[in-house]
Enzyme design. Structure first.
Site, PDB file in Angstrom:
ATOM      1  N   ASP A 118     -41.928 -23.417 -21.446  1.00 14.33           N
ATOM      2  CA  ASP A 118     -41.599 -24.822 -21.216  1.00 14.33           C
ATOM      3  C   ASP A 118     -42.527 -25.700 -22.057  1.00 14.33           C
ATOM      4  O   ASP A 118     -43.722 -25.450 -22.155  1.00 14.33           O
ATOM      5  CB  ASP A 118     -41.739 -25.161 -19.726  1.00 14.33           C
ATOM      6  CG  ASP A 118     -41.022 -26.452 -19.365  1.00 14.33           C
ATOM      7  OD1 ASP A 118     -40.002 -26.383 -18.665  1.00 14.33           O
ATOM      8  OD2 ASP A 118     -41.478 -27.534 -19.794  1.00 14.33           O
ATOM      9  N   ILE A 119     -41.954 -26.758 -22.651  1.00 18.06           N
ATOM     10  CA  ILE A 119     -42.733 -27.651 -23.512  1.00 18.06           C
ATOM     11  C   ILE A 119     -43.731 -28.480 -22.700  1.00 18.06           C
ATOM     12  O   ILE A 119     -44.730 -28.951 -23.248  1.00 18.06           O
ATOM     13  CB  ILE A 119     -41.765 -28.561 -24.316  1.00 18.06           C
ATOM     14  CG1 ILE A 119     -42.401 -29.026 -25.624  1.00 18.06           C
ATOM     15  CG2 ILE A 119     -41.272 -29.740 -23.487  1.00 18.06           C
ATOM     16  CD1 ILE A 119     -41.414 -29.658 -26.592  1.00 18.06           C
TER      17      ILE A 119
ATOM     18  N   ASN B 190     -33.214 -26.158 -10.519  1.00 16.55           N
ATOM     19  CA  ASN B 190     -32.955 -27.534 -10.112  1.00 16.55           C
ATOM     20  C   ASN B 190     -31.456 -27.786 -10.301  1.00 16.55           C
ATOM     21  O   ASN B 190     -30.901 -27.449 -11.348  1.00 16.55           O
ATOM     22  CB  ASN B 190     -33.764 -28.514 -10.969  1.00 16.55           C
ATOM     23  CG  ASN B 190     -35.254 -28.420 -10.696  1.00 16.55           C
ATOM     24  OD1 ASN B 190     -35.664 -28.197  -9.563  1.00 16.55           O
ATOM     25  ND2 ASN B 190     -36.064 -28.577 -11.723  1.00 16.55           N
TER      26      ASN B 190
ATOM     27  N   HIS C  64     -30.663 -23.123 -16.258  1.00 16.45           N
ATOM     28  CA  HIS C  64     -31.936 -22.485 -16.589  1.00 16.45           C
ATOM     29  C   HIS C  64     -32.698 -22.205 -15.310  1.00 16.45           C
ATOM     30  O   HIS C  64     -32.646 -22.979 -14.356  1.00 16.45           O
ATOM     31  CB  HIS C  64     -32.769 -23.337 -17.551  1.00 16.45           C
ATOM     32  CG  HIS C  64     -32.932 -24.761 -17.124  1.00 16.45           C
ATOM     33  ND1 HIS C  64     -31.916 -25.687 -17.255  1.00 16.45           N
ATOM     34  CD2 HIS C  64     -33.969 -25.412 -16.549  1.00 16.45           C
ATOM     35  CE1 HIS C  64     -32.332 -26.851 -16.787  1.00 16.45           C
ATOM     36  NE2 HIS C  64     -33.573 -26.713 -16.337  1.00 16.45           N
TER      37      HIS C  64
ATOM     38  N   HIS D 202     -36.423 -21.658 -13.824  1.00 14.87           N
ATOM     39  CA  HIS D 202     -37.854 -21.851 -14.075  1.00 14.87           C
ATOM     40  C   HIS D 202     -38.614 -20.680 -13.448  1.00 14.87           C
ATOM     41  O   HIS D 202     -38.454 -20.410 -12.248  1.00 14.87           O
ATOM     42  CB  HIS D 202     -38.361 -23.126 -13.411  1.00 14.87           C
ATOM     43  CG  HIS D 202     -37.795 -24.411 -13.940  1.00 14.87           C
ATOM     44  ND1 HIS D 202     -38.496 -25.249 -14.789  1.00 14.87           N
ATOM     45  CD2 HIS D 202     -36.607 -25.022 -13.725  1.00 14.87           C
ATOM     46  CE1 HIS D 202     -37.766 -26.325 -15.060  1.00 14.87           C
ATOM     47  NE2 HIS D 202     -36.609 -26.215 -14.424  1.00 14.87           N
TER      48      HIS D 202
HETATM   49  P1  5GP Z   1     -34.928 -29.365 -15.478  1.00 15.22           P
HETATM   50  O1  5GP Z   1     -35.691 -30.626 -15.186  1.00 15.22           O
HETATM   51  O2  5GP Z   1     -33.585 -29.652 -16.131  1.00 15.22           O
HETATM   52  O3  5GP Z   1     -34.832 -28.397 -14.337  1.00 15.22           O
HETATM   53  O4  5GP Z   1     -35.809 -28.590 -16.543  1.00 15.22           O
HETATM   54  C1  5GP Z   1     -35.815 -28.880 -17.897  1.00 15.22           C
HETATM   55  C2  5GP Z   1     -37.104 -28.337 -18.453  1.00 15.22           C
HETATM   56  O5  5GP Z   1     -36.977 -28.295 -19.869  1.00 15.22           O
HETATM   57  C3  5GP Z   1     -38.326 -29.196 -18.137  1.00 15.22           C
HETATM   58  O6  5GP Z   1     -39.286 -28.419 -17.447  1.00 15.22           O
HETATM   59  C4  5GP Z   1     -38.816 -29.663 -19.500  1.00 15.22           C
HETATM   60  O7  5GP Z   1     -40.222 -29.711 -19.597  1.00 15.22           O
HETATM   61  C5  5GP Z   1     -38.223 -28.622 -20.428  1.00 15.22           C
HETATM   62  N1  5GP Z   1     -37.956 -29.091 -21.789  1.00 15.22           N
HETATM   63  C6  5GP Z   1     -37.411 -30.282 -22.127  1.00 15.22           C
HETATM   64  N2  5GP Z   1     -37.277 -30.359 -23.467  1.00 15.22           N
HETATM   65  C7  5GP Z   1     -37.766 -29.205 -23.965  1.00 15.22           C
HETATM   66  C8  5GP Z   1     -37.901 -28.702 -25.310  1.00 15.22           C
HETATM   67  O8  5GP Z   1     -37.546 -29.326 -26.307  1.00 15.22           O
HETATM   68  N3  5GP Z   1     -38.442 -27.458 -25.438  1.00 15.22           N
HETATM   69  C9  5GP Z   1     -38.851 -26.726 -24.359  1.00 15.22           C
HETATM   70  N4  5GP Z   1     -39.380 -25.526 -24.610  1.00 15.22           N
HETATM   71  N5  5GP Z   1     -38.729 -27.164 -23.095  1.00 15.22           N
HETATM   72  C10 5GP Z   1     -38.188 -28.394 -22.900  1.00 15.22           C
END
Ligand code: 5GP
Length: 114
Positions: A30-31, A87, A100, A102
Site C-alpha cells: 500500500d502506498i 472495505n 482488494h 487489505h
Molecule cells: P480502500 O480505501 O479502497 O479500501 O483502499 C484503497 C487503498 O489503496 C488505500 O489503502 C490506499 O492507500 C491505496 N492506494 C491508493 N492509491 C494507491 C497507489 O497509487 N498505489 C498503491 N500501492 N496503493 C494505493
C-alpha cells in the site's frame, strides 16, 4: 468497464511495489501503509465491491484469502496476528472500486476498528 487505478498498476501503466503476481491476482505494498505490513491483494478481474460478487467468484475469493495467509507467514506476522479487511462502499471507507483485500499487521490492532 472503466479502467481503475489498480487496472493501470496491473497493466504497468503506473508503478507499484509488487510483492506477488500470478494469472489471477496481484499483490502490492500500500502506498500509504497503516501498519509495518500493509499489502493489497487484488484480483485482475475487475469486480467493484464485495456486493458485486457472484457464485462464480468464490474460488477467486478463496485464492485471495489463501494468498493473504501465505504473505502473512512470509512477512513473519502470522503468530502475532494480522487483519484482513475488505472495505465495502464509501460508508466503510472504500475509495477504489476494484476489489482488494487489505493484509495489515506488524503492530497491535485495536477493536472495534475506527
Ligand atoms: P480502500 O480505501 O479502497 O479500501 O483502499 C484503497 C487503498 O489503496 C488505500 O489503502 C490506499 O492507500 C491505496 N492506494 C491508493 N492509491 C494507491 C497507489 O497509487 N498505489 C498503491 N500501492 N496503493 C494505493
Amino acid at each position: 468497464m472503466a479502467e481503475t487505478l489498480f487496472t493501470k498498476i496491473i497493466n504497468r501503466q503506473i508503478p507499484a511495489d509488487i510483492v506477488f503476481e500470478d494469472n489471477d491476482l496481484i499483490a502490492i505494498n500500500d502506498i500509504n501503509p497503516q501498519a509495518p505490513v500493509h499489502i493489497l491483494i487484488i484480483p485482475k478481474k475487475v469486480i467493484p465491491t464485495i456486493n458485486d460478487l457472484t457464485e462464480a467468484d468464490m474460488p477467486l475469493i478463496g485464492k485471495m484469502v489463501f494468498l493473504a495467509k501465505k504473505l502473512a507467514y512470509e512477512k513473519g506476522i502470522s503468530s502475532d496476528g494480522y487483519r484482513l479487511v475488505y472495505n465495502v462502499n464509501e460508508g466503510a471507507g472504500q475509495t477504489i472500486f476494484h476489489l482488494h483485500l487489505h493484509l495489515i499487521g506488524g503492530r497491535k490492532m485495536n477493536w472495534p476498528p475506527g
